[in-house]
Design an enzyme around this catalytic site. Structure first.
Site, PDB file in Angstrom:
ATOM      1  N   HIS A   1       0.833  -1.208   0.000  1.00 52.05           N
ATOM      2  CA  HIS A   1       0.000   0.000   0.000  1.00 52.05           C
ATOM      3  C   HIS A   1       0.867   1.258   0.000  1.00 52.05           C
ATOM      4  CE1 HIS A   1      -3.706   2.170   2.018  1.00 52.05           C
ATOM      5  NE2 HIS A   1      -3.332   2.735   0.901  1.00 52.05           N
TER       6      HIS A   1
ATOM      7  N   HIS B   1       1.126   5.065  -2.195  1.00 47.14           N
ATOM      8  CA  HIS B   1       0.540   5.928  -3.224  1.00 47.14           C
ATOM      9  C   HIS B   1       1.599   6.908  -3.725  1.00 47.14           C
ATOM     10  CE1 HIS B   1      -3.488   4.527  -2.305  1.00 47.14           C
ATOM     11  NE2 HIS B   1      -3.323   4.811  -1.025  1.00 47.14           N
TER      12      HIS B   1
ATOM     13  N   ARG C   1      -2.078   8.638  -6.062  1.00 50.94           N
ATOM     14  CA  ARG C   1      -2.521   9.236  -4.802  1.00 50.94           C
ATOM     15  C   ARG C   1      -4.020   8.962  -4.625  1.00 50.94           C
ATOM     16  NH1 ARG C   1      -1.212  14.264  -1.861  1.00 50.94           N
ATOM     17  NH2 ARG C   1       0.444  14.749  -3.342  1.00 50.94           N
ATOM     18  N   ALA C   2      -4.394   8.404  -3.465  1.00 50.78           N
ATOM     19  CA  ALA C   2      -5.797   8.028  -3.246  1.00 50.78           C
ATOM     20  C   ALA C   2      -6.678   9.272  -3.189  1.00 50.78           C
ATOM     21  CB  ALA C   2      -5.933   7.212  -1.963  1.00 50.78           C
TER      22      ALA C   2
ATOM     23  N   TYR D   1     -11.355   8.051   5.316  1.00 51.53           N
ATOM     24  CA  TYR D   1     -10.642   6.799   4.992  1.00 51.53           C
ATOM     25  C   TYR D   1     -11.069   5.677   5.945  1.00 51.53           C
ATOM     26  CZ  TYR D   1      -7.178   8.886   1.769  1.00 51.53           C
ATOM     27  OH  TYR D   1      -6.542   9.487   0.706  1.00 51.53           O
TER      28      TYR D   1
ATOM     29  N   HIS E   1      -5.756   0.446   5.886  1.00 51.89           N
ATOM     30  CA  HIS E   1      -5.735   1.103   7.197  1.00 51.89           C
ATOM     31  C   HIS E   1      -6.160   0.119   8.276  1.00 51.89           C
ATOM     32  CE1 HIS E   1      -7.142   3.906   3.954  1.00 51.89           C
ATOM     33  NE2 HIS E   1      -5.896   4.288   4.142  1.00 51.89           N
TER      34      HIS E   1
ATOM     35  N   GLU F   1       1.710   2.658   3.671  1.00 47.17           N
ATOM     36  CA  GLU F   1       1.151   3.855   3.029  1.00 47.17           C
ATOM     37  C   GLU F   1       2.074   5.057   3.147  1.00 47.17           C
ATOM     38  OE1 GLU F   1      -2.897   4.814   4.141  1.00 47.17           O
ATOM     39  OE2 GLU F   1      -3.283   5.817   2.253  1.00 47.17           O
TER      40      GLU F   1
END
Lengths: 347, 347
Positions: free
Chosen positions: A6, A8, A70-71, A193, A222, A283
């Site tokens: 994970h 980004h 990028r989320a 999120y 997460h 992340e």
């Protein structure tokens, strides 16, 4: 091998943001639309832009990051479907270039050209492109393209089924990941999120999605939102609804990552969720950038927490850091095998 | 003394539901409006209706429950403000009658006549009534009167300030508790409740509400939603925003209950949240009604989990089970003292 599933691309060159400004300005004033989708970003600039990720990867002992746009940048709620398609194509292409330039460090996962109220089946063309043409091993699926108003149907609705059929056919998992929030109630990384993760998991309890798609795989990022902390609540709700035991019901298809930024949280995750369902992730560079004064290390240096969890066997650690990623992302496993890296343990 | 600070009246007599049906039918057809707000519920029926709560209280070793109307029943999103006012008055009056009939077992907390898009200051009249006339010691405040669409301003907005002023003046805390969800994305007890908790806490990080209201107290139920599990994330976000350390910033005003339905969750809560900020609660008879096959006990028998947490001193346990409730609900403490129950420990 340490695989971070994970990451980004949060350090994009300015040229990408400039394009986006023009693209969105073009919604109000067509004269301001970007003249071209050629961003003019050189390979050198691209490689330089991911230097922060490479530095952390090396310092923290990581080997490979599953890397996606990028989320928060997906922002499916902004503009039209056409805007989303153009933007998604550009963002995915950049990921592809980075993964081609630095194949030992990054493997690609894509975003989808979702748009609120637009049938998810419209995303199939891009999904096929990124998997079959760009070699991506998975995709991020936004359960709330409205950006915090949750106006599209739940994930268990047949609305989403054509996309799930294609995910199964291509044998790629989806990470269920919301984007930015345009609802002032929801801070994007602090509320939206985590709520997105919790909401998606509860929807899966309510439906019976994996009866229809037994090979479909979802990763809840997460650390699964609030789910592991409230595992008793979810086991109990599942039971009250007359469903099978929760682990049996969902954990053949649902996985959690380790983006939980303190040791007690990771300890809880490892205690309540079977080791086969936990995938290492950090992340970085992401939601939390600082150094924890209690440890002297970055909050998002999650490998340190996993390393400190007691009672995990060597085999367990192999699963969390590498083996589960190979199992959940079969195209990643195939890619690594082709590169002469078959994995060191049986699963 | 064992005080459960979070119980809802989820076993209401049928007459209340019949009234509600007529009240809501009256929105479509005025001829169907209930003829009277006299529910015709006798004291005997009321006492009998809470037999399940009393049985669990006794079996599990509880003494006193802070009791409020069914959270999912508040349904502020349904009907008009006038409907909300009438319904709220009725529901609060029933709680008052139960607390008067069974003063040793129940102390009242009220709901507010909120309505989406309607200024919270309109709730002040009912807040004053329940505290000064009915002797309630607190109130449930719904951060999302829209029932899952989150269309009202965040809790840190000045929109809410008149209500906060009154809460401070009356010296009663608010439990931040959403109601049912009309958004099909959010299962009410499995997603909306937990998301509401997480969202509210993150709003408090974003704002600086307790600078303006240093004596305002909020209880975040359901163990604080996702917050303790992601305590590192929240400490890090707070730090990245340039705020003081999270505990120092919010924990003079924010408290968590113990409605977490398995031992590992309660252990995490007790590990990361200071003992002064944890209040015993079970929310029975509530979201999860079954018996956990792993323990042979009800999921929501949270006292068993707290009893099993290692490393708590006698003083710590006193705080969680009684002392913190007296501190956070000063009117409860005053009431108990008046009844000759001053509490057994210094705090």
């Amino acid at each position: 091998m340490i695989i971070d599933i994970h990451g980004h691309y949060t350090t994009e060159p300015q040229a990408l943001h400039t394009f986006r400004d023009k693209q969105l300005a073009g919604l109000a004033d067509a004269a301001r639309r970007p003249a071209s989708t050629d961003l003019g970003i050189s390979d050198e600039v691209l490689v330089k832009s991911v230097a922060p990720q490479l530095k952390f990867q090396k310092e923290r002992g990581g080997d490979l990051t599953i890397f996606s746009p990028r989320a928060g940048g997906m922002a499916h709620h902004i503009g039209t479907e056409a805007v989303s398609i153009e933007w998604t194509t550009l963002c995915n292409d950049l990921i592809h270039r980075i993964c081609t330039l630095l194949p030992g460090s990054f493997v690609g996962v894509g975003q989808l050209p979702q748009s609120p109220g637009v049938a998810p089946k419209n995303c199939i063309r891009e999904l096929e492109r990124i998997v079959t043409k760009l070699g991506f091993v998975g995709v991020n699926l936004n359960p709330d393209p409205s950006g915090g108003y949750w106006t599209d149907p739940p994930l268990i609705d047949k609305y989403w089924y054509p996309l799930y059929e294609k995910l199964c056919e291509l044998d790629v998992p989806a990470m269920i990941h919301v984007s930015s929030s345009c609802n002032p109630n929801f801070h994007h990384t602090g509320a939206h999120y985590i709520n997105g993760d919790t909401t998606a998991f509860m929807q899966l309890i309510q439906g019976n999605l994996f009866k229809d798609f037994p090979t479909l795989k979802f990763v809840i990022p997460h650390g699964g939102g609030a789910v592991p902390y409230h595992w008793g609540r979810y086991r109990g709700l599942c039971q009250d609804m007359g469903k099978p035991a929760l682990a049996e019901y969902l954990l053949k298809n649902v996985y959690f990552d380790t983006c939980v930024y303190h040791l007690p949280g990771i300890e809880l995750l490892a205690k309540v969720i079977p080791v086969d369902n936990i995938l290492f992730a950090s992340e970085m560079v992401g939601a939390v950038k600082g150094i924890d004064p209690q440890t002297g290390h970055h909050y998002d240096d999650t490998k340190r927490y996993v390393d400190q969890v007691k009672g995990l066997s060597e085999q367990d650690r192999y699963k969390i850091f590498e083996g589960n990623a190979r199992r959940v992302y079969p195209r990643l496993d195939a890619l690594l095998k082709k590169r002469g890296k078959p994995g060191t343990h049986k699963l």
